[in-house]
Design a protein around this motif. Structure first.
Motif, PDB file in Angstrom:
ATOM      1  N   SER A 226       0.729  -1.198   0.099  1.00 51.12           N
ATOM      2  CA  SER A 226      -0.044  -0.121  -0.105  1.00 51.12           C
ATOM      3  C   SER A 226       0.883   1.168  -0.141  1.00 51.12           C
ATOM      4  N   LEU A 227       0.391   2.467  -0.480  1.00 48.56           N
ATOM      5  CA  LEU A 227       0.892   3.608  -0.238  1.00 48.56           C
ATOM      6  C   LEU A 227       1.524   3.980   0.881  1.00 48.56           C
ATOM      7  N   LEU A 228       0.820   3.800   1.998  1.00 49.86           N
ATOM      8  CA  LEU A 228       0.879   4.011   3.510  1.00 49.86           C
ATOM      9  C   LEU A 228       2.253   3.253   3.898  1.00 49.86           C
ATOM     10  N   ASP A 229       2.219   1.622   3.526  1.00 48.00           N
ATOM     11  CA  ASP A 229       3.428   0.813   4.089  1.00 48.00           C
ATOM     12  C   ASP A 229       4.489   1.204   3.130  1.00 48.00           C
ATOM     13  N   TYR A 230       4.330   1.545   1.803  1.00 48.32           N
ATOM     14  CA  TYR A 230       5.628   1.816   1.068  1.00 48.32           C
ATOM     15  C   TYR A 230       6.599   3.156   1.723  1.00 48.32           C
ATOM     16  N   HIS A 231       5.826   3.893   2.336  1.00 46.38           N
ATOM     17  CA  HIS A 231       6.560   5.374   2.928  1.00 46.38           C
ATOM     18  C   HIS A 231       6.878   4.823   4.468  1.00 46.38           C
ATOM     19  N   VAL A 232       6.110   4.064   5.110  1.00 45.95           N
ATOM     20  CA  VAL A 232       6.468   3.380   6.478  1.00 45.95           C
ATOM     21  C   VAL A 232       7.704   2.739   6.316  1.00 45.95           C
ATOM     22  N   GLY A 233       7.857   1.752   5.263  1.00 47.34           N
ATOM     23  CA  GLY A 233       8.902   0.830   4.998  1.00 47.34           C
ATOM     24  C   GLY A 233      10.221   1.768   4.742  1.00 47.34           C
ATOM     25  N   ARG A 234      10.131   2.811   4.532  1.00 45.10           N
ATOM     26  CA  ARG A 234      11.432   3.646   4.121  1.00 45.10           C
ATOM     27  C   ARG A 234      11.556   4.693   5.323  1.00 45.10           C
ATOM     28  N   GLY A 235      10.927   4.670   6.271  1.00 44.56           N
ATOM     29  CA  GLY A 235      11.218   5.412   7.570  1.00 44.56           C
ATOM     30  C   GLY A 235      10.854   6.978   7.448  1.00 44.56           C
ATOM     31  N   ARG A 236       9.701   7.048   6.552  1.00 43.14           N
ATOM     32  CA  ARG A 236       9.206   8.620   6.373  1.00 43.14           C
ATOM     33  C   ARG A 236       8.021   8.920   7.181  1.00 43.14           C
ATOM     34  N   LEU A 237       7.500   7.997   7.847  1.00 43.22           N
ATOM     35  CA  LEU A 237       6.449   8.160   8.692  1.00 43.22           C
ATOM     36  C   LEU A 237       6.757   7.318   9.812  1.00 43.22           C
ATOM     37  N   ARG A 238       6.505   8.087  11.118  1.00 42.21           N
ATOM     38  CA  ARG A 238       6.327   7.492  12.472  1.00 42.21           C
ATOM     39  C   ARG A 238       5.068   6.931  12.915  1.00 42.21           C
ATOM     40  N   GLU A 239       4.113   7.467  12.615  1.00 39.21           N
ATOM     41  CA  GLU A 239       2.807   6.937  12.627  1.00 39.21           C
ATOM     42  C   GLU A 239       1.801   7.330  11.726  1.00 39.21           C
ATOM     43  N   LYS A 240       0.601   6.272  11.755  1.00 39.83           N
ATOM     44  CA  LYS A 240      -0.161   6.442  10.520  1.00 39.83           C
ATOM     45  C   LYS A 240      -0.753   7.880  10.396  1.00 39.83           C
ATOM     46  N   GLY A 241      -1.108   8.498  11.588  1.00 35.16           N
ATOM     47  CA  GLY A 241      -1.744   9.838  11.442  1.00 35.16           C
ATOM     48  C   GLY A 241      -1.183  10.804  10.719  1.00 35.16           C
ATOM     49  N   GLN A 242       0.284  10.838  10.557  1.00 37.07           N
ATOM     50  CA  GLN A 242       1.168  11.826   9.805  1.00 37.07           C
ATOM     51  C   GLN A 242       1.023  11.695   8.352  1.00 37.07           C
ATOM     52  N   ALA A 243       0.159  10.604   7.594  1.00 37.41           N
ATOM     53  CA  ALA A 243       0.089  10.462   6.179  1.00 37.41           C
ATOM     54  C   ALA A 243      -0.920  11.681   5.660  1.00 37.41           C
ATOM     55  N   GLY A 244      -1.831  11.851   6.134  1.00 38.38           N
ATOM     56  CA  GLY A 244      -2.891  12.854   5.626  1.00 38.38           C
ATOM     57  C   GLY A 244      -3.612  12.300   4.515  1.00 38.38           C
ATOM     58  N   ARG A 245      -3.599  13.095   3.638  1.00 35.80           N
ATOM     59  CA  ARG A 245      -4.767  12.389   2.414  1.00 35.80           C
ATOM     60  C   ARG A 245      -4.067  12.061   1.177  1.00 35.80           C
ATOM     61  N   VAL A 246      -4.552  11.311   0.548  1.00 29.80           N
ATOM     62  CA  VAL A 246      -3.762  10.952  -0.744  1.00 29.80           C
ATOM     63  C   VAL A 246      -4.062  11.901  -1.932  1.00 29.80           C
ATOM     64  N   VAL A 247      -2.826  12.404  -2.500  1.00 28.18           N
ATOM     65  CA  VAL A 247      -2.974  13.304  -3.823  1.00 28.18           C
ATOM     66  C   VAL A 247      -2.181  12.899  -4.803  1.00 28.18           C
ATOM     67  N   ARG A 248      -2.767  13.297  -6.058  1.00 31.73           N
ATOM     68  CA  ARG A 248      -1.935  12.855  -7.259  1.00 31.73           C
ATOM     69  C   ARG A 248      -0.803  14.148  -7.702  1.00 31.73           C
ATOM     70  N   VAL A 249       0.414  13.824  -7.917  1.00 32.62           N
ATOM     71  CA  VAL A 249       1.411  14.613  -8.418  1.00 32.62           C
ATOM     72  C   VAL A 249       1.906  14.092  -9.572  1.00 32.62           C
ATOM     73  N   ARG A 250       2.606  15.183 -10.362  1.00 34.05           N
ATOM     74  CA  ARG A 250       3.173  15.110 -11.516  1.00 34.05           C
ATOM     75  C   ARG A 250       4.665  15.517 -11.565  1.00 34.05           C
ATOM     76  N   ASP A 251       5.457  14.676 -12.044  1.00 33.01           N
ATOM     77  CA  ASP A 251       6.842  15.140 -12.128  1.00 33.01           C
ATOM     78  C   ASP A 251       7.220  15.848 -13.368  1.00 33.01           C
ATOM     79  N   GLU A 252       8.507  16.311 -13.537  1.00 35.68           N
ATOM     80  CA  GLU A 252       8.865  17.193 -14.551  1.00 35.68           C
ATOM     81  C   GLU A 252       8.793  16.494 -15.744  1.00 35.68           C
ATOM     82  N   ARG A 253       8.835  15.194 -15.920  1.00 37.29           N
ATOM     83  CA  ARG A 253       8.775  14.441 -17.222  1.00 37.29           C
ATOM     84  C   ARG A 253       7.160  14.211 -17.631  1.00 37.29           C
ATOM     85  N   GLY A 254       6.304  14.513 -16.634  1.00 38.71           N
ATOM     86  CA  GLY A 254       4.743  14.127 -16.941  1.00 38.71           C
ATOM     87  C   GLY A 254       4.386  13.095 -16.180  1.00 38.71           C
ATOM     88  N   LYS A 255       5.090  12.396 -15.564  1.00 37.13           N
ATOM     89  CA  LYS A 255       4.545  11.074 -14.997  1.00 37.13           C
ATOM     90  C   LYS A 255       3.919  11.299 -13.751  1.00 37.13           C
TER      91      LYS A 255
END
Length: 704
Positions: A226-255
């Motif tokens: 899951s998107l949540l577990d992906y970031h937790v696994g990389r140490g970017r979130l200490r707890e679930k409450g930090q995650a906030g909402r799901v958003v869609r973003v685009r990088d400079e190559r259009g992805k």
């Protein structure tokens, strides 16, 4: 030509040491071999960042001022990971008088600077370092944001082998809230940045596409995680409450990818804060003398802390003041600014009919606008008819009623251009309405009431430009009889780009045509596309003059890409038409400061030592003076790529062409008109699309 000595925002550090001219040469082996779709320079840059030390890409391998910390490893590419291994191939003897080798030495110097900044200032205290940005004290603050003063720093090597430090004083607007907390208080920002660093050490910036209220962090699947577990696994979130909402973003190559609002922060600009009503609290312009004093202080501090040097001296350059342009309106009357042509008469008009569309209001001509339109027509000695105004509800901007109204105005009422009175609209509403007007052959000039003073003049000038009227002309002789500006711009998704010669003008600035090919992939304009658009401009000139131009000036926004103009220049030579090709860059020229007791003035031309093996100069085109503008101007950097016209004459024509942007009544753009219009055209087409432009007259500036 009056001479004037100035300072550049560069400071002399020291000559290169002998060992610095002989960096280590490292070969790179790959497993598997990178595909042809990969950018080899980008992969090598990732290797340089991965192995540590002072290394930069060079001809399929690396150059280094210190041994790498790693000899093998892995980097990501477009088609998956690649293993690499380094091998020492000896030393490379580099000559700073050769442009390519000087550029490599400058990249090594910049790498050393960034490592030195991190070591000297990156351990807390009152400063903060982000790559080449050194941030100092906080100067403004509000709910969710703060402003810190700082400096962008660039180390470079000149042709004589001296190491220089370029210092540009800036203000950095920083968020103090995550995107999740920002969305609770303010509208969504245009761009966002990760709160955590990428492997390169820098935080990635994205375009915010959408907030996805229907998705949860646990419910978005990323291939088995899951998107949540992906970031937790990389140490970017200490707890679930930090995650906030799901958003869609685009990088400079259009992805586009899914992200979490708790792991992002808004990227804020002065424009963003102005839209929140905070522009009064953000008067951040710095006058030239104060900015130069600050730059000198920062240069001294960095020279001492990073290089162990004292009192680096600023680089002086000899500039020249070019003769000012002469503008004329109807019957050759002299004018200083485009707005004066509204009272004296535009240079050339033709009978026209103007319509008015009112969004959310009563269908009636505002009295000041009606009066001003008729006065412009009378002064210009041109018949102008005003159609019966019509109204549409804001909720119907997608409906059939609007389509029927526009069809009636275009076909039955015979309207040539449309004034559109609106309340404040979202960008999406505005673009949708513009697109609908253009699809029926109606260039539109938007405005929000009330109209008066400069605002009214700019609306009138925008309208007459969309009618195809010629507001003014240059009076004088110039080397090129035809000037054509080329630019490449992106659509909204950045997946396609439009290579466009937005405008071709005659020597006196008369618009011949705007030109636009089909959409194409990539940032380079294909050589056949360049020649095809130039052919159209040449034919338009021949149609009016009865002959081909003797000499043409080709302008490219930004750096010219390899082989873009090869075909066009070859065909011009075959036809016996003289040419000059210049690249005009809005960045890369640094800043110009007056010496003590002097004042800056527009029309200042400063020759530079040869850049990239070609003649180059700085050109200050649009500066109203210290009395009217507190900020320090940023000159254009111009590189003479091809041609034989004396550089001073080129500089004079470019400077005078910057005065030919009729929709702005009182201020001039910094770019010459063909390029400024090119930039406006590709931006507008990226918003409204190519399909909207069928049958539109090429003399109508629908995009200004």
């Amino acid at each position: 030509m009056e001479a004037k000595w100035v300072y550049l925002n560069r400071f002399v550090l020291r000559p290169l040491e002998e060992r610095e001219r002989k960096p280590l040469l490292l070969g790179v082996s790959w497993e598997p071999t990178p595909s042809l779709e990969e950018n080899p320079h980008r992969l090598l840059a990732r290797v340089a960042n991965r192995v540590g030390g002072l290394a930069v890409p060079w001809k399929g391998g690396l150059l280094a001022w210190s041994p790498p910390h790693l000899r093998e490893g892995e980097v990501g590419g477009l088609e998956g990971p690649y293993r690499f291994a380094l091998r020492l191939e000896g030393e490379a003897l580099l000559d700073p008088s050769r442009p390519e080798e000087r550029e490599a030495l400058s990249r090594l110097a910049q790498r050393r600077l960034e490592v030195g900044l991190a070591a000297a200032y990156g351990r807390g205290g009152s400063h903060e370092v982000e790559g080449s940005l050194l941030l100092g004290k906080e100067v403004r603050a509000g709910e969710g944001w703060r402003v810190r003063k700082g400096a962008y720093l660039r180390a470079l090597v000149d042709g004589g082998g001296r190491m220089l430090l370029e210092v540009d004083i800036v203000h950095r607007i920083l968020p103090t809230l995550t995107l999740e907390a920002w969305l609770d208080r303010y509208p969504a920002p245009r761009r966002v940045r990760s709160t955590y660093p990428a492997p390169s050490g820098r935080r990635q910036t994205w375009t915010l596409v959408a907030v996805e209220p229907g998705l949860s962090p646990e419910g978005v699947d990323l291939g088995g995680v899951s998107l949540l577990d992906y970031h937790v696994g990389r140490g970017r979130l200490r707890e679930k409450g930090q995650a906030g909402r799901v958003v869609r973003v685009r990088d400079e190559r259009g992805k586009e990818v899914y992200h979490l609002s708790g792991l992002l922060q808004p990227v804020l600009t002065l424009e963003d804060l102005a839209e929140l009503g905070l522009e009064g609290a953000l008067a951040l312009q710095i006058p030239p003398s104060e900015r130069f004093s600050l730059a000198r202080k920062v240069a001294g501090h960095v020279a001492s802390r990073v290089y162990g040097l004292r009192d680096p001296r600023p680089v002086e350059a000899r500039g020249h003041l070019l003769s000012p342009p002469q503008l004329k309106a109807l019957r050759g009357q002299r004018i200083a600014k485009p707005a004066e042509a509204l009272r004296r008469g535009v240079l050339q008009g033709r009978p026209a009919k103007v319509g008015l569309l009112v969004v959310e209001g009563e269908p009636a001509w505002p009295a000041p606008l009606r009066k001003a339109l008729l006065e412009v027509a009378r002064a210009s000695e041109v018949p102008l008819a005003l159609a019966e105004p019509v109204a549409v509800a804001r909720r119907d901007l997608l409906g059939l009623d609007l389509a029927a109204i526009l069809e009636r105005l275009s076909r039955e009422a015979g309207v040539d251009a449309l004034l559109v009175q609106t309340p404040p609209l979202s960008p999406e509403e505005r673009n949708r309405l513009k697109r609908a007007c253009l699809q029926r052959g109606l260039p539109s000039q938007f405005f929000n009431p009330p109209l008066e003073g400069h605002k009214l003049d700019n609306v009138l000038l925008g309208l007459v430009s969309k009618l195809g009227w010629r507001v003014m002309a240059l009076d004088g002789a110039y080397p090129a009889e035809l000037a054509v500006g080329f630019d490449a711009g992106a659509d909204g998704s950045r997946s396609l780009r439009y290579g466009g010669a937005a405008c071709a003008v005659t020597a006196d600035g008369g618009l011949l045509s705007w030109l636009l090919p089909e959409a194409q992939r990539g940032e380079r304009i294909h050589g056949e596309v360049v020649w095809g658009m130039l052919q159209e401009a040449l034919v338009a000139f021949q149609r009016g003059a009865g002959r081909w131009p003797r000499h043409v000036l080709l302008l490219r926004d930004g750096k010219t890409q390899r082989e873009e103009f090869t075909l066009a220049l070859r065909e011009l030579a075959k036809a016996g038409i003289g040419y000059d090709l210049v690249s005009v860059r809005k960045s890369g020229g640094g800043r110009i400061y007056p010496k003590e007791g002097e004042r800056l003035r527009d029309g200042l031309y400063v020759p530079l030592p040869e850049a990239e093996g070609k003649t180059a100069f700085l050109l200050l085109t649009a500066y109203p003076g210290e009395g009217r503008m507190r900020a320090t101007p940023r000159p254009l950097k111009v590189v003479h790529e091809e041609g034989s016209t004396p550089v001073r004459e080129l500089a004079r024509q470019l400077y005078h062409l910057s005065r030919l942007y009729p929709p702005s009544g009182y201020r001039f753009p910094s770019l010459p008109a063909p390029l400024h219009l090119a930039d406006r055209l590709v931006r507008e087409v990226g918003r409204v699309g190519l399909s909207s432009l069928q049958g539109l007259g090429r003399e109508k500036l629908f995009f200004v």
